[in-house]
Design a protein around this motif. Sequence first.
Motif, mmCIF file in Angstrom:
data_model
loop_
_atom_site.group_PDB
_atom_site.id
_atom_site.type_symbol
_atom_site.label_atom_id
_atom_site.label_comp_id
_atom_site.label_asym_id
_atom_site.label_seq_id
_atom_site.Cartn_x
_atom_site.Cartn_y
_atom_site.Cartn_z
ATOM 1 N N ALA A 162 164.913 94.433 84.503
ATOM 2 C CA ALA A 162 165.973 93.679 85.388
ATOM 3 C C ALA A 162 166.886 92.726 84.775
ATOM 4 O O ALA A 162 167.931 92.437 85.261
ATOM 5 C CB ALA A 162 165.424 93.038 86.582
ATOM 6 N N LYS A 163 166.298 92.431 83.499
ATOM 7 C CA LYS A 163 167.348 91.394 82.810
ATOM 8 C C LYS A 163 168.730 92.055 82.373
ATOM 9 O O LYS A 163 168.923 93.271 82.178
ATOM 10 C CB LYS A 163 166.556 90.963 81.335
ATOM 11 C CG LYS A 163 166.826 89.622 80.890
ATOM 12 C CD LYS A 163 165.632 89.235 79.773
ATOM 13 C CE LYS A 163 166.495 88.156 79.121
ATOM 14 N NZ LYS A 163 165.465 88.006 77.927
ATOM 15 N N LYS A 164 169.659 91.089 82.493
ATOM 16 C CA LYS A 164 170.884 91.741 81.772
ATOM 17 C C LYS A 164 170.794 92.243 80.195
ATOM 18 O O LYS A 164 169.977 91.716 79.536
ATOM 19 C CB LYS A 164 171.893 90.659 81.745
ATOM 20 C CG LYS A 164 172.542 90.550 83.052
ATOM 21 C CD LYS A 164 173.968 90.114 82.797
ATOM 22 C CE LYS A 164 174.915 90.464 84.362
ATOM 23 N NZ LYS A 164 174.459 90.278 85.497
ATOM 24 N N ARG A 165 171.394 93.207 79.895
ATOM 25 C CA ARG A 165 171.229 93.584 78.447
ATOM 26 C C ARG A 165 171.862 92.815 77.401
ATOM 27 O O ARG A 165 173.017 91.909 77.950
ATOM 28 C CB ARG A 165 172.203 95.202 78.412
ATOM 29 C CG ARG A 165 171.738 95.660 77.172
ATOM 30 C CD ARG A 165 171.721 96.908 77.335
ATOM 31 N NE ARG A 165 170.751 97.663 78.469
ATOM 32 C CZ ARG A 165 170.114 98.759 78.492
ATOM 33 N NH1 ARG A 165 170.238 99.444 77.732
ATOM 34 N NH2 ARG A 165 169.324 98.681 79.484
ATOM 35 N N TRP A 166 171.175 92.245 76.446
ATOM 36 C CA TRP A 166 171.567 91.494 75.445
ATOM 37 C C TRP A 166 172.023 92.303 74.223
ATOM 38 O O TRP A 166 171.191 93.304 73.858
ATOM 39 C CB TRP A 166 170.357 90.574 75.156
ATOM 40 C CG TRP A 166 169.225 91.004 74.676
ATOM 41 C CD1 TRP A 166 168.767 91.309 73.400
ATOM 42 C CD2 TRP A 166 167.873 91.508 75.334
ATOM 43 N NE1 TRP A 166 167.490 91.728 73.093
ATOM 44 C CE2 TRP A 166 167.331 91.999 74.374
ATOM 45 C CE3 TRP A 166 167.655 91.749 76.686
ATOM 46 C CZ2 TRP A 166 165.829 92.353 74.736
ATOM 47 C CZ3 TRP A 166 166.388 92.143 77.001
ATOM 48 C CH2 TRP A 166 165.549 92.548 76.104
ATOM 49 N N ASN A 167 172.926 91.920 73.499
ATOM 50 C CA ASN A 167 173.392 92.436 72.460
ATOM 51 C C ASN A 167 173.209 91.759 71.199
ATOM 52 O O ASN A 167 173.539 90.594 71.291
ATOM 53 C CB ASN A 167 174.817 92.777 72.573
ATOM 54 C CG ASN A 167 175.203 93.852 73.551
ATOM 55 O OD1 ASN A 167 174.405 94.996 73.699
ATOM 56 N ND2 ASN A 167 176.092 93.707 74.484
ATOM 57 N N ALA B 82 167.994 98.018 86.911
ATOM 58 C CA ALA B 82 168.538 98.542 86.252
ATOM 59 C C ALA B 82 169.325 99.690 86.252
ATOM 60 O O ALA B 82 170.637 99.727 85.661
ATOM 61 C CB ALA B 82 167.674 98.586 84.861
ATOM 62 N N ARG B 85 172.654 99.119 88.113
ATOM 63 C CA ARG B 85 173.614 98.175 87.473
ATOM 64 C C ARG B 85 174.480 99.128 86.292
ATOM 65 O O ARG B 85 175.594 99.073 86.124
ATOM 66 C CB ARG B 85 172.812 97.108 86.663
ATOM 67 C CG ARG B 85 174.127 96.184 86.155
ATOM 68 C CD ARG B 85 173.077 95.157 85.190
ATOM 69 N NE ARG B 85 172.445 94.227 86.017
ATOM 70 C CZ ARG B 85 171.111 93.531 85.920
ATOM 71 N NH1 ARG B 85 170.698 94.162 84.890
ATOM 72 N NH2 ARG B 85 170.436 92.661 86.709
ATOM 73 N N ASN B 86 173.554 99.905 85.672
ATOM 74 C CA ASN B 86 174.170 100.795 84.428
ATOM 75 C C ASN B 86 174.863 102.012 84.934
ATOM 76 O O ASN B 86 175.815 102.630 84.067
ATOM 77 C CB ASN B 86 173.135 101.049 83.563
ATOM 78 C CG ASN B 86 172.558 99.883 82.634
ATOM 79 O OD1 ASN B 86 173.455 98.812 82.713
ATOM 80 N ND2 ASN B 86 171.266 99.784 82.482
#
Lengths: 167, 100
Positions: A162-167, B82, B85-86
């Motif tokens: 559920a975490k935001k994607r980290w780059n 997820a 969201r995507n």
Amino acid sequence: MILERLFFILFAVVAIAAAGGVVCFKNPVHSAFSLIVCLLQVAAIFVLLRSPFLAVVQIFIYVGAVMVLFLFVVLVLDIKKASLETFPGLKRWPVYVILPVMAIEFLIVIFGKSFAHMQMAEAGAETTVEVIGLALFTHYLLPFEIISVLLLAAMVGAIIMAKKRWN
Amino acid sequence: MIPLTWFIGLGLILFMIGVAGVLLRKNIIIVLMSIELMLNSVNINLVAFSYYLDDIRGQIFAIFTITVAAAEVAVALGILIALVRNRRVLNSDDMDSLKG
């Protein structure tokens, strides 16, 4: 004795009606509340089966944790588009045929003669928390530990998902 | 005393309703709720046999089932968030990116 049966029928009818509501309601929020009603009825049936600890666990975990999680997710996601979904028509007709046939078949087997000779041991006493705890922490300690690790892994997995994607 | 068959019958009917929900609905949240319904009907069977055989093991297994169900819901809802969201899909028929 007859009162016990009446209570069982009451709980069973409400549980089945609420379960039907879960499948039939258009809005996921209504489905979630219907499922909460169904889970409470199942907890009542656990009380009828003389296992009060399991009934309390059912209410705490399912109604208190799982369903609240469901409702939170429904709130987080915008369900405007999804809630417009109408109840599935006859496009998936095999389901309407196969499931009732299977259910009637199983009910005939269950209520038929084949189960009649299975006379169960006469009902035991109410299982206390002490008995369950003793069994869980002595005989079933390894499964208990494994399930704890599984729960931890699921928690970490859910957070990472559920975490935001980290780059 | 309630006959054992009543409990098995109730579990069977709830399980069938859950299967119907999984097969008929397209909204993933409702599909997940139907899976919860199926797990619950299995619990009814386990506890009923635990009571009628006067054996604690059924209740222990029911506790494990509830724990696994809670873990399953946590992971499934994480994946769902997820995914939404995507990909912006909430319909199980639209999730076909793994289809060849």
